[in-house]
Enzyme design. Structure first.
Site, PDB file in Angstrom:
ATOM      1  N   ARG A 251       0.838  -1.207   0.000  1.00 56.70           N
ATOM      2  CA  ARG A 251       0.000   0.000   0.000  1.00 56.70           C
ATOM      3  C   ARG A 251       0.869   1.251   0.000  1.00 56.70           C
ATOM      4  O   ARG A 251       0.555   2.241  -0.661  1.00 56.70           O
ATOM      5  CB  ARG A 251      -0.967  -0.016   1.187  1.00 56.70           C
ATOM      6  CG  ARG A 251      -1.981   1.121   1.120  1.00 56.70           C
ATOM      7  CD  ARG A 251      -3.085   0.977   2.152  1.00 56.70           C
ATOM      8  NE  ARG A 251      -2.580   1.110   3.509  1.00 56.70           N
ATOM      9  CZ  ARG A 251      -3.327   0.923   4.599  1.00 56.70           C
ATOM     10  NH1 ARG A 251      -4.599   0.576   4.494  1.00 56.70           N
ATOM     11  NH2 ARG A 251      -2.798   1.059   5.802  1.00 56.70           N
TER      12      ARG A 251
ATOM     13  N   LYS B 116      -2.715   6.874   1.149  1.00 58.27           N
ATOM     14  CA  LYS B 116      -2.545   7.179   2.575  1.00 58.27           C
ATOM     15  C   LYS B 116      -1.494   8.278   2.676  1.00 58.27           C
ATOM     16  O   LYS B 116      -0.327   8.034   2.960  1.00 58.27           O
ATOM     17  CB  LYS B 116      -2.146   5.911   3.343  1.00 58.27           C
ATOM     18  CG  LYS B 116      -2.559   5.948   4.804  1.00 58.27           C
ATOM     19  CD  LYS B 116      -2.518   4.580   5.425  1.00 58.27           C
ATOM     20  CE  LYS B 116      -2.474   4.651   6.938  1.00 58.27           C
ATOM     21  NZ  LYS B 116      -3.566   5.347   7.576  1.00 58.27           N
TER      22      LYS B 116
ATOM     23  N   GLU C 233     -16.385   6.121   5.155  1.00 55.29           N
ATOM     24  CA  GLU C 233     -15.633   5.439   6.210  1.00 55.29           C
ATOM     25  C   GLU C 233     -15.607   6.337   7.432  1.00 55.29           C
ATOM     26  O   GLU C 233     -16.260   7.382   7.445  1.00 55.29           O
ATOM     27  CB  GLU C 233     -14.207   5.126   5.733  1.00 55.29           C
ATOM     28  CG  GLU C 233     -13.421   6.361   5.348  1.00 55.29           C
ATOM     29  CD  GLU C 233     -11.976   6.078   4.942  1.00 55.29           C
ATOM     30  OE1 GLU C 233     -11.439   5.022   5.289  1.00 55.29           O
ATOM     31  OE2 GLU C 233     -11.389   6.945   4.280  1.00 55.29           O
TER      32      GLU C 233
HETATM   33  N1  PXG Z   1      -9.519   4.735   6.973  1.00 58.37           N
HETATM   34  C1  PXG Z   1      -8.633   5.703   7.221  1.00 58.37           C
HETATM   35  C2  PXG Z   1      -8.905   7.073   6.749  1.00 58.37           C
HETATM   36  C3  PXG Z   1      -7.449   5.396   7.910  1.00 58.37           C
HETATM   37  O1  PXG Z   1      -6.548   6.346   8.151  1.00 58.37           O
HETATM   38  C4  PXG Z   1      -8.211   3.111   8.093  1.00 58.37           C
HETATM   39  C5  PXG Z   1      -9.339   3.469   7.386  1.00 58.37           C
HETATM   40  C6  PXG Z   1      -8.022   1.682   8.480  1.00 58.37           C
HETATM   41  O2  PXG Z   1      -6.987   1.100   7.683  1.00 58.37           O
HETATM   42  P1  PXG Z   1      -6.051  -0.054   8.244  1.00 58.37           P
HETATM   43  O3  PXG Z   1      -5.129  -0.356   7.138  1.00 58.37           O
HETATM   44  O4  PXG Z   1      -5.368   0.491   9.458  1.00 58.37           O
HETATM   45  O5  PXG Z   1      -6.953  -1.201   8.565  1.00 58.37           O
HETATM   46  C7  PXG Z   1      -7.235   4.080   8.364  1.00 58.37           C
HETATM   47  C8  PXG Z   1      -5.987   3.744   9.109  1.00 58.37           C
HETATM   48  C9  PXG Z   1      -4.307   6.355  14.395  1.00 58.37           C
HETATM   49  C10 PXG Z   1      -4.237   5.351  13.312  1.00 58.37           C
HETATM   50  O6  PXG Z   1      -3.233   6.701  14.904  1.00 58.37           O
HETATM   51  C11 PXG Z   1      -5.025   5.474  12.185  1.00 58.37           C
HETATM   52  C12 PXG Z   1      -4.936   4.538  11.179  1.00 58.37           C
HETATM   53  C13 PXG Z   1      -4.090   3.482  11.300  1.00 58.37           C
HETATM   54  C14 PXG Z   1      -3.309   3.375  12.431  1.00 58.37           C
HETATM   55  C15 PXG Z   1      -3.374   4.309  13.452  1.00 58.37           C
HETATM   56  O7  PXG Z   1      -5.421   6.787  14.737  1.00 58.37           O
HETATM   57  N2  PXG Z   1      -5.733   4.707  10.101  1.00 58.37           N
END
Ligand code: PXG
Length: 288
Positions: A50, A149, A182
């Site tokens: 990713r 991301k 989301e």
């Molecule tokens: N949507 C968004 C906008 C994100 O930033 C997810 C979905 C979930 O994706 P993953 O790959 O983690 O299943 C994310 C991921 C934090 C933090 O510090 C945020 C994320 C990941 C890790 C930590 O709040 N966001």
């Protein structure tokens, strides 16, 4: 704490970057948030893929190969004696000039932070979350595809602040057409009449690694799984709802915009997802 910064492992207090770094000046860069469970990095290959896709989308040439990134992530965990925690991998466009053009940015900045994770309170998993839809919309994919991301998280930060103003720990974000996309740091799922639904990534959702894991779990449970356009109404009238994310793992939602989801308690299927995810978390990792 030791931080990886551009080829060196340095003390936290020495981990400094230029004020001319375009990551700071313009949010010009990409990142990953990764979990470490019992000495294993969860789905590291998927996170690195990713990262590569995010970088490609913003025309950023990564300075390390997949294998090198993998080694740096593991080594940063080892140097900090971490067995469980959170890894933040950041690649910025690097230091350049004042001015939007990245032509002056000669060398991307690579940062890896491996730290303990501030886990969500147990209460979230036992009682479920009470969340709200916020006015701030997810960025239109034609402006900046949310599948990237990127370091531009202001949109999500504002949405999270709006949720806090309502006392909610997370926010549902809609896309510019009004479909659910989301949450601010989590993907969203619902159960209705034996089928699990989640917004299609074309609705402006990140292709979450935990989302992919939940889709795998649905397959293992042989539960039909549909990725499509979903409205707030669909979520209000669902039998169960849960969020997925690296930090949250799988967490139940019991109230949306003041409407109880199902009977207002975490659903039985959501509980099976939580249990299955926790089993996988320890199994599907790269040993550091
Ligand atoms: N949507 C968004 C906008 C994100 O930033 C997810 C979905 C979930 O994706 P993953 O790959 O983690 O299943 C994310 C991921 C934090 C933090 O510090 C945020 C994320 C990941 C890790 C930590 O709040 N966001």
């Amino acid at each position: 704490m030791k931080i990886y910064l551009d080829g060196n492992y340095v003390e936290e207090t020495e981990a400094k970057i230029s004020v001319f770094d375009h990551g700071l000046l313009y949010g010009d860069g990409v990142f990953e948030g990764i979990r470490l469970y019992d000495g294993c990095v969860f789905r590291l290959e998927e996170h690195l893929e990713r990262l590569e896709f995010s970088a490609k989308a913003i025309l950023l040439e990564l300075p390390l190969t997949r294998e090198e990134f993998s080694e740096v992530v593991c080594e940063t965990c080892r140097r900090n004696n971490l067995t469980s925690g959170y890894v933040r991998l950041i690649v910025t466009r690097g230091p350049g000039n004042l001015g939007l053009s990245p032509l002056g940015c000669k060398q991307p900045t690579v940062i890896v932070i491996a730290d303990k994770i501030a886990l969500y309170p147990d209460e979230y998993y036992e009682k479920g979350l009470d969340i709200v839809t916020v006015p701030t919309r997810r960025i239109n994919p034609a402006a900046l595809n949310p599948a990237v991301k990127s370091l531009n998280y202001l949109n999500n930060v504002l949405a999270r602040m709006e949720a806090s103003q309502h006392g909610a720990p997370e926010a549902i974000m809609l896309n510019d057409q009004g479909f659910v996309s989301e949450c601010t740091g989590d993907n969203i799922f619902m159960l209705s009449k034996g089928t699990i639904y989640t917004p299609d990534t074309s609705c402006g959702a990140l292709k979450g690694i935990t989302r992919d894991t939940a889709i795998d779990i649905a397959r293992e449970f042989e539960i039909p799984m549909v990725e499509t356009n979903l409205t707030r109404y669909d979520f209000w009238t669902a039998e169960e709802c849960f969020l997925t994310g690296t930090a949250a793992e799988v967490v139940p939602v019991v109230r949306i915009d003041g409407r109880e989801v199902g009977n207002g308690r975490p659903g039985p299927l959501t509980q099976r997802f939580i249990d299955n995810f926790r089993k996988r978390a320890c199994r599907e990792g790269t040993r550091i």
